[in-house]
Design a protein around this motif. Sequence first.
Motif, PDB file in Angstrom:
ATOM      1  N   LEU A 229       0.831  -1.213   0.000  1.00  0.00           N
ATOM      2  CA  LEU A 229       0.000   0.000   0.000  1.00  0.00           C
ATOM      3  C   LEU A 229       0.863   1.260   0.000  1.00  0.00           C
ATOM      4  CD1 LEU A 229      -3.081   0.788   0.226  1.00  0.00           C
ATOM      5  CD2 LEU A 229      -2.555   1.324   2.598  1.00  0.00           C
TER       6      LEU A 229
ATOM      7  N   ARG B 229       2.300   1.686  -3.547  1.00  0.00           N
ATOM      8  CA  ARG B 229       1.309   1.919  -4.605  1.00  0.00           C
ATOM      9  C   ARG B 229       0.492   3.182  -4.397  1.00  0.00           C
ATOM     10  NH1 ARG B 229      -2.762  -0.739  -5.903  1.00  0.00           N
ATOM     11  NH2 ARG B 229      -3.078  -1.857  -3.958  1.00  0.00           N
TER      12      ARG B 229
ATOM     13  N   ASP C  59      11.080  -3.677  14.727  1.00  0.00           N
ATOM     14  CA  ASP C  59       9.935  -4.590  14.815  1.00  0.00           C
ATOM     15  C   ASP C  59       8.839  -3.902  15.630  1.00  0.00           C
ATOM     16  OD1 ASP C  59       8.152  -6.716  15.560  1.00  0.00           O
ATOM     17  OD2 ASP C  59       9.747  -8.105  14.949  1.00  0.00           O
TER      18      ASP C  59
ATOM     19  N   ALA D 147      -0.178   1.351   7.883  1.00  0.00           N
ATOM     20  CA  ALA D 147      -0.391   0.660   6.595  1.00  0.00           C
ATOM     21  C   ALA D 147       0.275  -0.704   6.707  1.00  0.00           C
ATOM     22  CB  ALA D 147       0.217   1.472   5.468  1.00  0.00           C
TER      23      ALA D 147
ATOM     24  N   PHE E   4      -2.487  -3.641  14.620  1.00  0.00           N
ATOM     25  CA  PHE E   4      -2.994  -2.287  14.929  1.00  0.00           C
ATOM     26  C   PHE E   4      -3.062  -2.039  16.441  1.00  0.00           C
ATOM     27  CE2 PHE E   4      -5.766  -1.780  10.814  1.00  0.00           C
ATOM     28  CZ  PHE E   4      -4.609  -1.736  10.057  1.00  0.00           C
TER      29      PHE E   4
ATOM     30  N   GLU F  98      -5.971   1.712   8.304  1.00  0.00           N
ATOM     31  CA  GLU F  98      -6.555   1.163   7.077  1.00  0.00           C
ATOM     32  C   GLU F  98      -7.507   0.048   7.451  1.00  0.00           C
ATOM     33  OE1 GLU F  98      -6.471   1.316   3.752  1.00  0.00           O
ATOM     34  OE2 GLU F  98      -5.150   3.044   3.535  1.00  0.00           O
TER      35      GLU F  98
END
Length: 495
Positions: free
Chosen positions: A25, A28, A89, A121, A127, A153
Motif C-alpha cells: 500500500l 502503490r 519490529d 499501513a 494495529f 486502514e
Amino acid sequence: MSLQRQHRRKIEGSTLIIFGASGDLTSRKILPAIASLWDQDQLPDEFSVVGVARSPLGNEGFRKLVMSSAAGWESAANYLENFHYLQGDYTSISTYQSLAKLLDSIEQGRQTGKSRLFYLATIPDLFGKISSFLGESGLSQNGASDSTRIIIEKPFGDDTQSAQQLNDGMHRSFSEEQIFRIDHYLGKETVQNLLALRFSNAVFEPVWNRNYVNNVQITVAEQLGVGHRGNFYEHAGALKDIIQNHMLQVLSLVLMEAPATMTADSIQNEKVKVLSSVEIPPVQDVVSRTVRGQYFNGVINSDEVRGYREEQNISPDSKTETFVAMRLAVDNWRWAGVPIFIRTGKRMPKRETQVVMEFNRAPHLPFAGNSARQLGPNRLILRIQPEEEIKLVFGAKVPGQDYNIRSVAMNFSYANTFREASWDAYERLILDALLGDRTLFLRSDEVTKAWEIVEPVQQAFADPDFPLYPYAAGTYGPKESNKLLQSTGHYWHNS
Ligand SMILES: NC(=O)c1ccc[n+]([C@@H]2O[C@H](COP(=O)([O-])OP(=O)(O)OC[C@H]3O[C@@H](n4cnc5c(N)ncnc54)[C@H](OP(=O)(O)O)[C@@H]3O)[C@@H](O)[C@H]2O)c1
C-alpha cells in the motif's frame, strides 16, 4: 472542519510516520500521493516522512523506494532528504523509543513543532499492539499546540466484537478525535458528489423517497481476480472486503437524511442513523435474501482466465465467496418498502461501481398500442468508477412519422465538464488527516453499525450447507442473483 474547504488551513511543518513502509500500500498509494501533494504545493518544505518496517532499507534504500514508487515526481530532488527510515519490529518497545528520538531530532533540525500523523499501513493484527506501544512510549499524546493523529486502514476488525475490541484498544492510547479510519471510497470525487447532487439541487430531493423510488441498486463490479492477494482474500471474501465497508458507505450517503451542516459530526450522525435503520434479518432468513457465488474459469475481453480455485494461494476446495448479492430493507419513513439491492463480484465483465435509482413507472401511458414498448423505467445512474458520471434515463419520441417512445440518456461526465483534475483519493484523505478534517473518515460507531448489518450474513455463510453458486468469469454472477430480484418483480440494470 467540514467538506467545504474554501477556507483551508495551510499545513504547518509536520511528520508522517508510516508503519508498513516497505509494504504494498505504501509504494502503490501513499508515497505517490505524498509526491503529488508536494508537486501541487500542498505540503510545506519542512514536511517530513519517516518509514518504519523490519526490512533493512536504511535512508538510502527508502529514498530509492520512494523514487521507484513515485515515478515522474517533478520536485523529487528538493524533497528526497525529507524521507527517513527506521528499521524495527513493531512488537518491540525499543522500536518506539528509537522512533521518539528520531522524531525529536528531525523536528529540532527543521525547527518545527511536534505535529505527527501515524499511518498504520500494515498487518491489521498489529494495529492494537502498535497503538498501545505508541501510548506506552508517550508518542500518542496531543500537545497543547501540536497535533498527534493516527490513520488506520481497513479492515477495522473481523466482526462486531473484534471491531469493538479494536476501538476500545485504540481508545486507551488515542481519543476518537485523533483516529482517522480510511475508506478510500470516501476520497473519490463522485462519492462526495452524492451529497452535492442530493443537497444542492431542488429537483432530486423531493423524489428521493418511497413515493417515487421503486428500488435502489448498488453494484461494485471488479474485472480483476485476486491477483497476488490470494492469502489475504481467502480470509476476507467479498462480504468483508467490499460490502461491510465500501458498499455500506455508499449506501449510507445515498439514503441518509440531509445533515444540518456539512461538518464531520453532522454527516456522520446521519450516516449512523440510516445504518441503524437497515433491517437486520435473523440468521435463518439470510438465505432467502442473499446470493453467494464463486467464479470458475471463463473469458474476459477475449482472454481465457482461471477460476478462483486455480488462483495462486487459493485452496482447491475454497468456499470463499467472490460474489455476493443482497436484498436489504431500510425501515424508516423515507425508505420503508423500497428494496435496496446490492451486489459485488470479482471477474465480472467490466470494472464498474454505480448506483441506480429506479423510479416508479408513469401511472398511465396515453400512447396507442405498442408505441411505448421500448420504454424502460426512469433511472438516475450515478457512476463512481471507472468513469465518473451521472446519467438520467427517460423516455423520448423516436424521430419519424410514428409515435414511438424509447428510453434515452442525458449524461453529465466529470472529465468532459470540469477542467480541474480530480484528486486521487489518497491525496485528498492524507491531506485531510494532516488538516484534522474528519469528514471523509469513519467514526467508530459507523464501523460497528456496519458490522452489525453483515454479522448475520457472516454467521449464515459459516454454515457448510449455505449455497455457494458457481459463475463463469466474465459474467455478472450466478443466475440466482437475477432470481433474487425476479422474486420481487425487479431486474438488475447492467451498463
Ligand atoms: N495493498 C492494498 O492494495 C490495500 C488496499 C486497501 C487496504 N489495505 C490495507 O493496508 C494495510 C497494509 O496492506 P499491504 O498490502 O500494504 O501489506 P503488506 O504489503 O503485507 O505490508 C506489510 C508491511 O508491514 C510491515 N511489517 C509487518 N509486520 C511487521 C513487524 N512485526 N514489524 C515491523 N514491520 C512489520 C512489513 O515490513 P517488513 O516486511 O519490512 O517487515 C510491510 O512493510 C492492511 O491493513 C491492508 O488491509 C491494503
